[in-house]
Motif scaffolding. Structure first.
Motif, PDB file in Angstrom:
ATOM      1  N   ALA A 255       0.717  -1.217   0.160  1.00 57.07           N
ATOM      2  CA  ALA A 255      -0.102  -0.042  -0.027  1.00 57.07           C
ATOM      3  C   ALA A 255       0.708   1.186   0.079  1.00 57.07           C
ATOM      4  O   ALA A 255       0.631   2.161  -0.662  1.00 57.07           O
ATOM      5  N   ARG A 256       2.011   1.232   0.584  1.00 52.13           N
ATOM      6  CA  ARG A 256       2.932   2.465   1.086  1.00 52.13           C
ATOM      7  C   ARG A 256       3.487   2.677  -0.592  1.00 52.13           C
ATOM      8  O   ARG A 256       3.659   3.863  -0.792  1.00 52.13           O
ATOM      9  N   GLU A 257       3.979   1.709  -0.988  1.00 49.78           N
ATOM     10  CA  GLU A 257       4.733   1.620  -2.380  1.00 49.78           C
ATOM     11  C   GLU A 257       3.665   2.041  -3.480  1.00 49.78           C
ATOM     12  O   GLU A 257       4.025   3.084  -4.320  1.00 49.78           O
ATOM     13  N   GLN A 258       2.542   1.656  -3.341  1.00 44.48           N
ATOM     14  CA  GLN A 258       1.406   1.780  -4.307  1.00 44.48           C
ATOM     15  C   GLN A 258       1.218   3.508  -4.327  1.00 44.48           C
ATOM     16  O   GLN A 258       1.160   4.019  -5.462  1.00 44.48           O
ATOM     17  N   LYS A 259       1.077   4.187  -3.247  1.00 40.63           N
ATOM     18  CA  LYS A 259       0.846   5.695  -3.027  1.00 40.63           C
ATOM     19  C   LYS A 259       2.079   6.527  -3.485  1.00 40.63           C
ATOM     20  O   LYS A 259       1.663   7.379  -4.022  1.00 40.63           O
ATOM     21  N   ALA A 260       3.128   5.931  -3.202  1.00 41.95           N
ATOM     22  CA  ALA A 260       4.447   6.674  -3.828  1.00 41.95           C
ATOM     23  C   ALA A 260       4.505   6.578  -5.217  1.00 41.95           C
ATOM     24  O   ALA A 260       4.719   7.751  -5.958  1.00 41.95           O
TER      25      ALA A 260
END
Length: 747
Positions: A255-260
């Motif tokens: 989720a974090r990488e997707q947001k980045a």
């Protein structure tokens, strides 16, 4: 950036993860056999082999620091290769000048000059021996970079994912920067080549200077093109590895990488960032990926349309400036400074806008490719939802370009509902572009059910481009029952599509009867029971070949030996100053034919071959581009006479504006129209040049090829190319023809 990456690696990865002793041993071996030898003045094949072994051993440790070590040394080696390649080119040029000097009898300092020549010959030999070995070492380093990416990922997927993302952004920016440098180098080389023919006979010093500059720029370009190819491989491999790592990450990290990634796509104004993260997003599909990529596509398509509108008035200003330059050259032979400055200013403004449009087109391509990968890789419940969204979007999406790109993306998804929807589009859609795109996607999926659709319906469709696409499809998805259907197409068609059907049969059977339907039927009746696809391509019998070749086929038009049955032909003719040169290099004296006169003769002969009612037009180009008639004209006896008078009036003067000539040709053909059923009155283009792009909106041959391929993606226009003289870019013209269904000849 590199020290930060090393620190990141140290923080993310525990030393215990790796065999410290193995890594330390491999590192020392690598330092001795590779790093310490990168500045050596001599390298043997044995040295290179040792370097390969040392790189492989270092990669096998899977230590994350190997990423940085190989990246730094690959960059260092590439820089040295470029420096030495330029030194070698300079040495060649200096040696050539010295030998010319020594050939003169009155050399006062002959002994000193001969000594300088011997020193240069020695250095040239050293560099010619060293450069191939250095290139081999660079290749080993690049292979190591590709391999360590996957090796390290096996050990610590989460940590390596973060590390690769950091490297990915840095190295990809380097890739696009180098790509820009290559384009600028192409433009510089074209500029030098444009100036050379214009020099007077007594300007020997300036000619020598420009020839030296041409050689240096060409040598630099060769090295940068090679480096760009290697960086492209590395970029693609890293994207693929990131895609395989993503599903192995914890949900919170995903989720974090997707947001980045989403933030980069949404907030960064640079097209390079949006292009590369579109590719990456396609490899790491998650909730909302399809919608994110669609937004990127819409933005890029909208920007592209806006830039197209911006470019139109800029192109008009540029065309007027070119006309002024051409008029002065044709008149006094001198171009006034203010006129040239106006042309240069208009050209720069046009090229800047064109470069922005190029960037948005790249984003559109990358996001469409990313969407295809995302649809193919998404699993579970999200997969069906993503596919439903994409399929419904074909009918609901307002942007016609996005609809076509979605159909392209579906060609990567092997699912029954997708195949069914694509067959419906190919057979029944009111949007011609969607029909053609759907047939291309079905070919990519090798859809056997679409073979029946192509045979029973599409080969008899009212739209000629659909029939042409069906013929191409039946070659891409070969089946035995396509052979008799294509034979009947030869009998039913007229014009270029007879050639298309013949070529399809040649590819399926290995035989040729030159478009003679009766001979094809006779052969099929005798061989249909025993014929199998995939066998060795036997030639037709000698008797049948002779019979077919000897027939007088009505409507055949020939231009420089390339024949076509097309009834909708556009001729694009180079009238640059170099076309005034003799056909044969160095020929002089009475009776020697100029290239422009030979081209005129060929064009008149081709016009004589047109049948009454056939459509044709002529575009000529030098620095400027001139369309003979606004629209295609019908062939009549009176029209032929008018055309011959126009052809006789063509004068050769100025540079070589290949891109604008091709752009005008495809514009005349109607390509770029966004209505649902745009009609093209052109199905075949003959393109002739004796040079290389030296003027115009785009001068990079690779970019010209990319744009033509995009214009012609759904147009099905055949482009034949003719290169005259020894100075044309044979590789460019060959690719232009091959990528657009045509033939290339050199004369």
């Amino acid at each position: 950036m590199r020290p930060a990456l090393l620190l990141l690696a140290a923080l993310l990865l525990s030393p215990a993860t790796f065999a410290a002793e193995d890594y330390e041993l491999a590192r020392r071996e690598y330092a001795d056999l590779v790093r310490d030898r990168l500045d050596a003045e001599t390298l043997t094949e044995a040295d290179v082999e040792k370097a390969r072994v040392a790189v492989r051993a270092l990669v096998e440790t899977a230590h994350p620091q190997v990423l940085d070590t190989l990246s730094v040394d690959a960059g260092r080696t590439a820089a040295r290769i470029l420096k030495l390649a330029l030194e070698l080119e300079d040495a060649h040029l200096r040696l050539q000048r010295i030998k010319e000097k020594l050939a003169k009898p009155d050399v006062s300092d002959r002994a000193a000059v001969e000594e300088e020549a011997r020193a240069l010959e020695k250095r040239t030999a050293e560099l010619e021996a060293l450069l191939p070995q250095l290139r081999a070492v660079r290749a080993a380093l690049q292979e190591g970079l590709l391999d360590i990416t996957e090796k390290a990922a096996e050990v610590e997927p989460e940590a390596i994912f973060k590390l690769l993302v950091a490297y990915f952004e840095t190295d990809t920016n380097g890739y696009y920067q180098l790509e820009q440098e290559v384009r600028q180098g192409e433009a510089s080389l074209a500029s030098v080549r444009e100036r050379l023919p214009a020099l007077a006979a007594d300007e020997e010093a300036e000619k020598a200077r420009l020839e030296d500059a041409e050689a240096r720029v060409a040598a630099e370009l060769d090295e940068k093109r090679a480096a760009l190819t290697e960086l492209g491989r590395l970029k693609d491999r890293r994207i693929a590895v990131l895609g395989t790592l993503f599903p192995r990450l914890p949900a919170a990290v995903q989720a974090r990488e997707q947001k980045a990634i989403q933030a980069n796509l949404r907030d960064d104004v640079r097209w390079e960032t949006r292009a590369v993260y579109s590719e990456l997003l396609g490899q790491v599909p998650a909730e909302g990926t399809v919608e994110d990529l669609l937004q990127v596509m819409r933005r890029a398509s909208r920007n592209n349309r806006d830039l197209t509108k911006e470019i139109e008035p800029l192109r008009e200003v540029y065309d007027r400036a070119l006309k002024a330059v051409t008029t002065q050259i044709a008149g006094s032979g001198v171009v006034y400074t203010d006129v040239l400055a106006t042309k240069d200013k208009a050209e720069k403004e046009l090229q800047a806008a064109s470069a922005r449009a190029y960037g948005e087109a790249r984003v559109l391509e990358s996001s469409a490719a990313g969407l295809g990968h995302a649809l193919a890789l998404t699993q579970g419940e999200r997969r069906q939802k993503a596919l439903d969204t994409a399929i419904k979007l074909i009918d609901k999406e307002q942007d016609p370009e996005v609809r076509v790109r979605v159909v392209d993306a579906l060609g990567r998804v092997d699912e029954p509902p997708v195949r069914q929807r694509l067959r419906e589009l190919a057979g029944k859609s009111a949007d011609l572009r969607l029909r053609l795109a759907a047939l291309d996607s079905l070919a990519r999926l090798a859809d056997e059910d679409a073979v029946e659709l192509a045979i029973t319906a599409l080969l008899r469709d009212a739209e000629w481009r659909v029939r042409a696409a069906a013929m191409r499809f039946l070659v891409q998805v070969p089946r035995k029952n396509a052979v008799p259907a294509l034979i009947e197409s030869i009998g039913a068609e007229v014009g270029r599509l007879v050639d298309d059907a013949e070529q399809a049969l040649v590819q399926l059977t290995g035989k040729t009867f030159h478009g003679d339907a009766a001979l094809w039927r006779e052969w099929w009746a005798a061989n249909k029971e025993s014929f199998e696809l995939g066998g060795p391509p036997a030639q037709a019998t000698a008797e049948a070949e002779k019979t077919a070749a000897g027939k007088d086929i009505p409507g055949h038009v020939s231009f420089y030996g390339i024949s076509t049955r097309s009834k909708r032909i556009l001729f694009v003719l180079d009238r640059s100053g170099s076309m005034n040169e003799p056909v044969g290099k160095g020929e002089t004296g009475p009776g020697v034919q100029k290239k422009i006169d030979a081209a005129k003769a060929q064009l008149k002969a081709a016009l004589a071959g047109l049948a009454d009612g056939d459509l044709y037009n002529i575009i000529t180009y030098a620095v400027d581009v001139e369309r003979w008639q606004k629209k295609m004209v019908k062939t009549t006896n009176e029209q032929r006479k008018k055309t011959v008078r126009y052809v006789d009036s063509i004068q050769a003067v100025g540079g070589t504006n290949i891109y604008d000539a091709l752009e005008q040709a495809f514009r005349l053909a109607g390509i770029g129209a966004m209505d649902k059923a745009y009609e093209s009155n052109v199905d075949t283009i003959f393109f002739l040049t004796d040079g290389q792009p030296t003027a115009g909106e785009v001068q990079d041959p690779a970019e010209i090829l990319r744009r033509v391929k995009e214009w012609n993606r759904l147009a099905r226009i055949v482009v034949h190319t003719v290169g005259v003289g020894l100075d044309h870019d044979a590789a460019f013209l060959r690719r232009l023809a091959e990528e657009n269904g045509g033939q290339y000849v050199s004369r």
